[in-house]
Design an enzyme around this catalytic site. Structure first.
Site, short mmCIF file in Angstrom:
data_model
loop_
_atom_site.label_atom_id
_atom_site.label_comp_id
_atom_site.label_asym_id
_atom_site.label_seq_id
_atom_site.Cartn_x
_atom_site.Cartn_y
_atom_site.Cartn_z
N SER A 96 -10.85 -2.51 0.64
CA SER A 96 -9.73 -3.17 1.32
C SER A 96 -10.22 -4.14 2.38
O SER A 96 -11.24 -3.90 3.04
CB SER A 96 -8.88 -2.09 1.98
OG SER A 96 -7.94 -2.67 2.83
N TYR B 174 -8.15 5.03 8.02
CA TYR B 174 -8.06 4.57 6.63
C TYR B 174 -9.17 3.56 6.33
O TYR B 174 -9.89 3.69 5.34
CB TYR B 174 -6.68 3.93 6.38
CG TYR B 174 -6.61 3.16 5.09
CD1 TYR B 174 -6.70 3.80 3.86
CD2 TYR B 174 -6.47 1.77 5.10
CE1 TYR B 174 -6.64 3.07 2.67
CE2 TYR B 174 -6.42 1.04 3.92
CZ TYR B 174 -6.52 1.70 2.70
OH TYR B 174 -6.48 0.99 1.53
N LYS C 133 -12.59 3.70 3.65
CA LYS C 133 -12.96 2.70 2.63
C LYS C 133 -14.40 2.22 2.85
O LYS C 133 -15.19 2.10 1.91
CB LYS C 133 -11.99 1.51 2.68
CG LYS C 133 -10.61 1.84 2.20
CD LYS C 133 -10.59 2.07 0.70
CE LYS C 133 -9.29 2.63 0.19
NZ LYS C 133 -9.31 3.06 -1.18
N1 LIG Z 1 -1.65 -1.71 -1.93
C1 LIG Z 1 -2.44 -2.27 -1.01
O1 LIG Z 1 -1.96 -3.06 -0.18
C2 LIG Z 1 -3.92 -1.97 -0.98
C3 LIG Z 1 -4.76 -2.82 -0.25
C4 LIG Z 1 -6.13 -2.54 -0.23
C5 LIG Z 1 -6.63 -1.43 -0.88
N2 LIG Z 1 -5.79 -0.62 -1.57
C6 LIG Z 1 -6.34 0.55 -2.24
O2 LIG Z 1 -6.10 0.45 -3.62
C7 LIG Z 1 -5.89 1.74 -4.20
C8 LIG Z 1 -4.59 1.74 -4.98
O3 LIG Z 1 -3.55 1.34 -4.09
P1 LIG Z 1 -2.03 1.33 -4.53
O4 LIG Z 1 -1.34 0.34 -3.68
O5 LIG Z 1 -1.92 1.26 -5.99
O6 LIG Z 1 -1.62 2.77 -4.00
P2 LIG Z 1 -0.76 3.91 -4.71
O7 LIG Z 1 -0.52 4.96 -3.69
O8 LIG Z 1 0.41 3.32 -5.41
O9 LIG Z 1 -1.81 4.42 -5.81
C9 LIG Z 1 -2.79 5.38 -5.52
C10 LIG Z 1 -2.68 6.45 -6.58
O10 LIG Z 1 -3.71 7.43 -6.34
C11 LIG Z 1 -3.11 8.72 -6.49
N3 LIG Z 1 -3.94 9.64 -5.69
C12 LIG Z 1 -4.11 9.64 -4.35
N4 LIG Z 1 -4.96 10.61 -4.01
C13 LIG Z 1 -5.35 11.24 -5.16
C14 LIG Z 1 -6.23 12.31 -5.47
N5 LIG Z 1 -6.89 12.96 -4.50
N6 LIG Z 1 -6.40 12.66 -6.75
C15 LIG Z 1 -5.74 12.01 -7.74
N7 LIG Z 1 -4.88 10.99 -7.51
C16 LIG Z 1 -4.69 10.62 -6.23
C17 LIG Z 1 -1.67 8.55 -6.02
O11 LIG Z 1 -0.81 9.53 -6.54
C18 LIG Z 1 -1.34 7.17 -6.55
O12 LIG Z 1 -0.84 7.22 -7.86
C19 LIG Z 1 -5.91 2.73 -3.05
O13 LIG Z 1 -7.18 3.32 -3.00
C20 LIG Z 1 -5.68 1.85 -1.83
O14 LIG Z 1 -6.30 2.38 -0.68
C21 LIG Z 1 -4.44 -0.87 -1.64
#
Ligand SMILES: NC(=O)c1ccc[n+]([C@@H]2O[C@H](COP(=O)([O-])OP(=O)(O)OC[C@H]3O[C@@H](n4cnc5c(N)ncnc54)[C@H](O)[C@@H]3O)[C@@H](O)[C@H]2O)c1
Length: 351
Positions: free
Chosen positions: A137, A161, A165
């Site tokens: 991120s 958070y 990362k």
């Molecule tokens: N959306 C954003 O703005 C953004 C920005 C930068 C980084 N990210 C990173 O990208 C990744 C995906 O983000 P997203 O927006 O799709 O989030 P999201 O919450 O929609 O997706 C994350 C998924 O991981 C699953 N999950 C979480 N912990 C788990 C575990 N211990 N075991 C199994 N499944 C688990 C959740 O149920 C969810 O389906 C994340 O790691 C997030 O930190 C997201």
């Protein structure tokens, strides 16, 4: 047909990436605990497949499970080997992502994100799988002075958070060095993914009050909330509101496919890549574009700045464009149009 393991594949970015990988003909094993998502997303992915005359049911194995459970991960790798479809690579989305929650409950974040990742890397190592694309991120950069954030911009996370990362990136670097540089690793540092698949069948589904601007705007426009609070009108930006780099989630999904292709075709390496558009958009500009494109009112008022906020976060994405031979194709209007289509077709998310 290559088999990839997708952790967190039911989530916002994961589901769109799964779709892009399925279209390319890959087999996917998805593990998700559904702590922040719904398993119903899979039915929607199949539906999109049917519209395009594809049967993605035959390409997906779903395992409801938590990556904190090493035994589940081990079984996934062993089963894939027994079926003679060993896992060639992993895209690791699974993680918790709410900054404020991470400040209130850091242990939850360290345990879920870091301990979960360690389990995954251990399982990969045990079963000779050494290709991984990791969801990092832009949060790891903190508040640098530069206008555009480059991959070598100082890393200084401002919250637990962001630290999780950064820590996972560090662990991957240590693994890369200790493996005689045999692993192939891409840390994709996302900026702000928004929008939804053009079908309106999959999109962002916050289970609680959204923390991010775009889903909040959608809900205000849908009249779930009275108005949008814009935090600060006196930032040192062109209209006084905060600037961010928004990227269409489908472009972000495509970046994952490009990253996997790059890793498979090239020598072992560890890459850090900014995945954004390189274009800054202010909160006011976002609200105005959303209103104009969708012909809908988004009432707003100004509130005080939030502590810890940063005026401007925009990617220098040149390295990603050059390395991955990828570029974001969808503009802000498309992001607003597709995100709104998802909202009006699915006011209750996947329920
Ligand atoms: N959306 C954003 O703005 C953004 C920005 C930068 C980084 N990210 C990173 O990208 C990744 C995906 O983000 P997203 O927006 O799709 O989030 P999201 O919450 O929609 O997706 C994350 C998924 O991981 C699953 N999950 C979480 N912990 C788990 C575990 N211990 N075991 C199994 N499944 C688990 C959740 O149920 C969810 O389906 C994340 O790691 C997030 O930190 C997201």
């Amino acid at each position: 047909m290559t088999t990839y393991l997708i952790t967190g594949g039911c989530g916002f970015i994961g589901s769109h990436t799964c779709l892009s990988l399925l279209k390319r003909g890959h087999n996917l094993i998805i593990i998700d605990s559904n702590i922040n998502s719904s398993q119903n997303v899979l039915g929607r992915i199949y539906k999109i497949g049917h519209i395009e005359n594809n049967h993605y049911e035959n390409q997906i194995t779903f395992i409801k499970g938590d990556i904190k459970n090493y035994e589940i991960l081990k079984k996934i790798f062993i089963d894939a080997i027994h079926k003679k479809k060993p896992i060639s690579g992993v895209i690791h989305f699974a993680g918790l992502k709410a900054v404020e929650e991470s400040v209130k409950n850091p242990l939850l974040y360290w345990e879920n994100n870091v301990f979960g990742s360690i389990n995954l890397f251990k399982a990969m190592k045990s079963y000779d799988c050494n290709i991984i694309v990791f969801s990092s991120s832009a949060t790891i950069y903190g508040n640098p002075k530069e206008k555009f954030f480059r991959e070598d911009t100082t890393i200084q996370p401002m919250n637990p958070y962001g630290y999780t990362k950064f820590t996972i990136e560090k662990i991957l670097k240590d693994i890369y060095i200790s493996s005689n540089k045999e692993w192939k690793i891409a840390n994709l540092r996302y900026f702000n993914p928004i929008g939804a698949h053009e079908s309106g069948l999959i999109g962002e589904n916050p289970l609680n009050i959204p923390n991010n601007l775009f889903p909040y705007i959608c809900r205000v426009a849908y009249k779930n909330y009275k108005e949008l609070k814009i935090f600060g009108s006196d930032w040192n930006t062109y209209d006084g509101t905060c600037i961010r780099d928004y990227i269409h989630v489908v472009d972000l999904a495509e970046a994952h496919c490009a990253a996997l292709d790059y890793l498979i075709e090239n020598k072992p390496t560890i890459l850090n890549l900014n995945i954004g558009t390189g274009i800054g958009t202010s909160v006011l500009e976002m609200v105005n574009t959303f209103s104009k494109v969708n012909k809908i009112d988004v009432p707003y008022s100004f509130a005080n700045r939030r502590s810890g906020d940063v005026p401007s976060i925009v990617a220098d994405n040149k390295l990603a464009l050059k390395t991955l031979n990828w570029f974001p194709k969808r503009d802000l209007s498309e992001m607003c149009k597709d995100g709104w289509k998802w909202q009006i077709n699915n006011p209750n998310g996947y329920n």
